[in-house]
Motif scaffolding. Sequence first.
Motif, short mmCIF file in Angstrom:
data_model
loop_
_atom_site.label_atom_id
_atom_site.label_comp_id
_atom_site.label_asym_id
_atom_site.label_seq_id
_atom_site.Cartn_x
_atom_site.Cartn_y
_atom_site.Cartn_z
N ARG A 131 -4.10 -1.31 -10.05
CA ARG A 131 -3.10 -1.36 -8.97
C ARG A 131 -3.63 -0.71 -7.70
O ARG A 131 -3.37 -1.21 -6.60
CB ARG A 131 -1.81 -0.70 -9.42
N LEU A 132 -4.35 0.38 -7.83
CA LEU A 132 -4.93 1.02 -6.64
C LEU A 132 -5.93 0.08 -5.97
O LEU A 132 -5.92 -0.08 -4.75
CB LEU A 132 -5.59 2.34 -7.01
N LEU A 133 -6.78 -0.52 -6.77
CA LEU A 133 -7.76 -1.46 -6.22
C LEU A 133 -7.05 -2.66 -5.59
O LEU A 133 -7.41 -3.09 -4.49
CB LEU A 133 -8.72 -1.93 -7.33
N ALA A 134 -6.03 -3.16 -6.27
CA ALA A 134 -5.29 -4.31 -5.73
C ALA A 134 -4.56 -3.96 -4.44
O ALA A 134 -4.57 -4.74 -3.48
CB ALA A 134 -4.31 -4.83 -6.78
N LEU A 135 -3.94 -2.79 -4.40
CA LEU A 135 -3.24 -2.36 -3.18
C LEU A 135 -4.20 -2.28 -2.01
O LEU A 135 -3.92 -2.78 -0.92
CB LEU A 135 -2.54 -1.02 -3.40
N LYS A 136 -5.34 -1.67 -2.26
CA LYS A 136 -6.35 -1.55 -1.21
C LYS A 136 -6.83 -2.94 -0.78
O LYS A 136 -7.02 -3.20 0.42
CB LYS A 136 -7.50 -0.71 -1.73
N THR A 137 -7.00 -3.83 -1.73
CA THR A 137 -7.45 -5.19 -1.43
C THR A 137 -6.40 -5.97 -0.66
O THR A 137 -6.71 -6.68 0.29
CB THR A 137 -7.81 -5.92 -2.75
N VAL A 138 -5.14 -5.84 -1.07
CA VAL A 138 -4.03 -6.54 -0.40
C VAL A 138 -3.96 -6.15 1.07
O VAL A 138 -3.67 -6.98 1.92
CB VAL A 138 -2.70 -6.24 -1.13
N MET A 139 -4.25 -4.88 1.36
CA MET A 139 -4.16 -4.43 2.74
C MET A 139 -5.33 -4.89 3.59
O MET A 139 -5.24 -4.88 4.82
CB MET A 139 -4.04 -2.90 2.79
N THR A 140 -6.44 -5.28 2.97
CA THR A 140 -7.66 -5.67 3.69
C THR A 140 -7.99 -4.67 4.80
O THR A 140 -7.94 -5.00 5.99
CB THR A 140 -7.58 -7.11 4.25
#
Length: 167
Positions: A52-61
Amino acid sequence: MNRTLVAALTGALLIAAPAAQAQTVPSAGVPPEPPAVELYSPADAQAVLEARLLALKTVMTLTPEQQKLWPPVEAAIREVAKLSAARRAERAKATAPADFVDILDRIADAEAMRAKDLKTVTHALKPLVAALTPEQQRRIPAFLGLREGTGGLPQPTAEIWLFEEEN
């Protein structure tokens, strides 16, 4: 019905449910039920948090400049997840509530701690969110577990994943 009241009652049921489950004697010829298996181990919870941390960071670009504001956010989320898991473990070891007032008192304590933790995350998020574009900001609420509300503002649900270990 008031959302807070619904959340309090749901919490009361979750706290009281294990104590209210009756032990039944299996009938003759029927094998006893196997013991419950915890399907979500601490290792599973850690893996989900990492994803989730990786995905959140990725979602924000995040841009390279915005990346500099990410470490305090990640640290706050990790700390909240750790505290939430610890509270859940404490509740599992706690004695059964004496009555409904005890249940309500426990809910109040839990909500106060969750509020404090959520403030920790929002404090860490503010500098990062201030540096994000409107498009980047728009991606975050649903990812955290907020739903679209009236007036275009996100509304809370009972499923904010920061506290998943506690639910």
